[in-house]
Design an enzyme around this catalytic site. Structure first.
Site, PDB file in Angstrom:
ATOM      1  N   LYS A 249     -12.632  -1.633   6.802  1.00  0.00           N
ATOM      2  CA  LYS A 249     -11.954  -2.638   7.616  1.00  0.00           C
ATOM      3  C   LYS A 249     -12.433  -2.522   9.064  1.00  0.00           C
ATOM      4  CE  LYS A 249      -8.568  -2.025   4.180  1.00  0.00           C
ATOM      5  NZ  LYS A 249      -8.692  -3.290   3.488  1.00  0.00           N
TER       6      LYS A 249
ATOM      7  N   TRP B 219       0.816  -1.220   0.000  1.00  0.00           N
ATOM      8  CA  TRP B 219       0.000   0.000   0.000  1.00  0.00           C
ATOM      9  C   TRP B 219       0.844   1.262   0.000  1.00  0.00           C
ATOM     10  CZ3 TRP B 219      -4.237  -0.633  -2.211  1.00  0.00           C
ATOM     11  CH2 TRP B 219      -4.888  -1.866  -2.134  1.00  0.00           C
TER      12      TRP B 219
ATOM     13  N   ASP C  68      -1.499   6.789   6.200  1.00  0.00           N
ATOM     14  CA  ASP C  68      -2.582   5.932   5.720  1.00  0.00           C
ATOM     15  C   ASP C  68      -2.837   4.900   6.812  1.00  0.00           C
ATOM     16  OD1 ASP C  68      -4.249   4.058   4.627  1.00  0.00           O
ATOM     17  OD2 ASP C  68      -2.945   3.526   2.945  1.00  0.00           O
TER      18      ASP C  68
HETATM   19  N1  PMP Z   1      -4.333   1.494   2.076  1.00  0.00           N
HETATM   20  C1  PMP Z   1      -4.407   0.359   2.785  1.00  0.00           C
HETATM   21  C2  PMP Z   1      -3.521   0.184   3.975  1.00  0.00           C
HETATM   22  C3  PMP Z   1      -5.312  -0.636   2.399  1.00  0.00           C
HETATM   23  O1  PMP Z   1      -5.385  -1.786   3.099  1.00  0.00           O
HETATM   24  C4  PMP Z   1      -6.150  -0.427   1.272  1.00  0.00           C
HETATM   25  C5  PMP Z   1      -7.182  -1.439   0.828  1.00  0.00           C
HETATM   26  N2  PMP Z   1      -7.024  -2.715   1.191  1.00  0.00           N
HETATM   27  C6  PMP Z   1      -6.013   0.771   0.562  1.00  0.00           C
HETATM   28  C7  PMP Z   1      -5.110   1.711   1.013  1.00  0.00           C
HETATM   29  C8  PMP Z   1      -6.863   1.051  -0.642  1.00  0.00           C
HETATM   30  O2  PMP Z   1      -8.143   1.295  -0.161  1.00  0.00           O
HETATM   31  P1  PMP Z   1      -9.413   1.499  -1.084  1.00  0.00           P
HETATM   32  O3  PMP Z   1      -9.780   0.163  -1.625  1.00  0.00           O
HETATM   33  O4  PMP Z   1     -10.427   2.064  -0.126  1.00  0.00           O
HETATM   34  O5  PMP Z   1      -9.062   2.468  -2.153  1.00  0.00           O
END
Ligand code: PMP
Length: 361
Positions: free
Chosen positions: A196, A103, A172
């Site tokens: 989550k 991520w 994030d």
């Molecule tokens: N950052 C993290 C730490 C994630 O776990 C995720 C999704 N699993 C995202 C960003 C991307 O999130 P989204 O699907 O809401 O765009």
């Protein structure tokens, strides 16, 4: 009776039963309106109360100081990867990123499309199984970004990295949001997709210190503009009303449990049970992350073979333990044990792990 399973999905993920039941009870007639939350106006006094209460409850849960704005936005955490540099990074300036998994790697890539972003650390060579030993920080960086919990690799910061004086810290926190107390005053901005720990997909929470909102350039389209979105109270356009209502119910549930310190204790207990099962398996189960970097939220681990991993996930499913297959990029097994996963669920998984090892070890 309605069947409920133990849901270890990484997101969308398990929601508290109590929250689902509350939503169910209010679904057809929300607060005497004769309509569901999905059917009322986002400008109505009923919805105003929903969004204001959600904000106030989150402020209380996380101890968010008055000089921070809370926004409920769309586009997922993925849109924040772009909005962040668009708003916070002045033309020609450089931002620092700590890269500890998929991520944060995605976040820096997005930031690099729009300008300069450099890696202050990158643990990819180590297979994203650890936290960086040292950081190569740019004292002039326009901000320092990190991902507090890497959902796929199961690597979580226990303490915030320390940014050079004057460099705003940005995080994030999508997969460990409201899972433990944090000192918000250390951060300039944090963001989290809700799906989550906080609710359903469709809403992303952004918490920004007021001075960060002054960085927004004048020419940004309004839907990408933190300053305008904060000023409108997340109501510039039609917001994801039902998702905001649901995160509001989750915040109330979290408060009722006693707040984030209590939630952290329960989360620790669940994670310890599973890590102990891994550590006591004599190498049958192998955790992906180094012990000091282990996530309390997502626990990826391997078995002796891919075939056994496949069988593990399939048999677990037959036992109502759902969502344990690892991310396609790393394989193996991953147990996501967010706030709403019960201790009973974690214990059921531990029991299953022990029995599976007995049969197959
Ligand atoms: N950052 C993290 C730490 C994630 O776990 C995720 C999704 N699993 C995202 C960003 C991307 O999130 P989204 O699907 O809401 O765009």
């Amino acid at each position: 009776m309605t069947k409920r399973v133990f849901n270890f999905n990484p997101g969308p993920a398990v929601l508290p039963l109590e929250v689902l039941e509350k939503a169910q009870s209010e679904l057809l007639d929300f607060k005497g309106t004769g309509m569901s939350v999905m059917e009322i106006s986002h400008r109505s006094k009923e919805f105003e109360a929903v969004i204001q209460t959600a904000e106030a409850d989150l402020r209380e849960l996380l101890g968010i100081p008055a000089n921070y704005k809370i926004m409920f936005l769309q586009g997922g955490a993925s849109l924040q990867f772009a909005m962040l540099p668009m708003n916070l990074r002045a033309a020609g300036a450089s931002a620092d990123y700590i890269v500890t998994g998929t991520w944060s790697k995605t976040a820096i890539k997005e930031a690099q499309k729009l300008g300069t972003a450099r890696a202050a650390a990158n643990t990819e060579k180590e297979g994203f199984n650890c936290l960086p030993e040292k950081l190569d920080l740019d004292p002039k960086a326009t901000y320092l970004h990190f991902t507090s919990n890497e959902t796929i690799h199961g690597v979580e910061f226990t303490d915030e990295p320390v940014a050079p004086a004057g460099v705003p810290l940005v995080c994030d926190t999508s997969s460990d949001f409201i899972s433990r107390p944090v000192d918000i005053s250390k951060y300039a901005l944090i963001y989290a997709g809700a799906q989550k720990n906080a609710g359903p997909a469709g809403v992303t929470v952004v918490i920004a210190r007021d001075d960060m909102l002054e960085r927004t350039p004048a020419n940004l389209p309004v839907m990408l503009d933190y300053k305008a979105l904060a000023a409108s109270g997340s109501l510039h356009n039609t917001p994801p009303a039902f998702a905001i209502y649901m995160v509001g119910l989750v915040f109330q549930w979290a408060k009722k449990l006693g707040g984030l310190a209590e939630i952290q204790k329960t989360n620790r207990k669940k994670a310890d049970a599973i890590y102990n099962a891994i550590d006591q398996s004599g190498g049958f189960y192998r955790g992906h992350a180094m012990p000091e970097a282990r996530s309390v939220m997502n626990i990826p681990f391997r078995l002796p073979s891919e075939e056994l991993e496949d069988t593990f996930a399939k048999e677990a499913k037959k036992n109502d333990l759902i969502g344990l297959k690892g991310h396609r990029s790393v394989g193996g097994i991953r147990a996501s044990i967010y706030n709403a996963m019960t201790v009973e669920g974690a214990e059921a998984l531990v029991q299953f792990m022990k029995e599976f090892q007995k049969k197959n070890g």
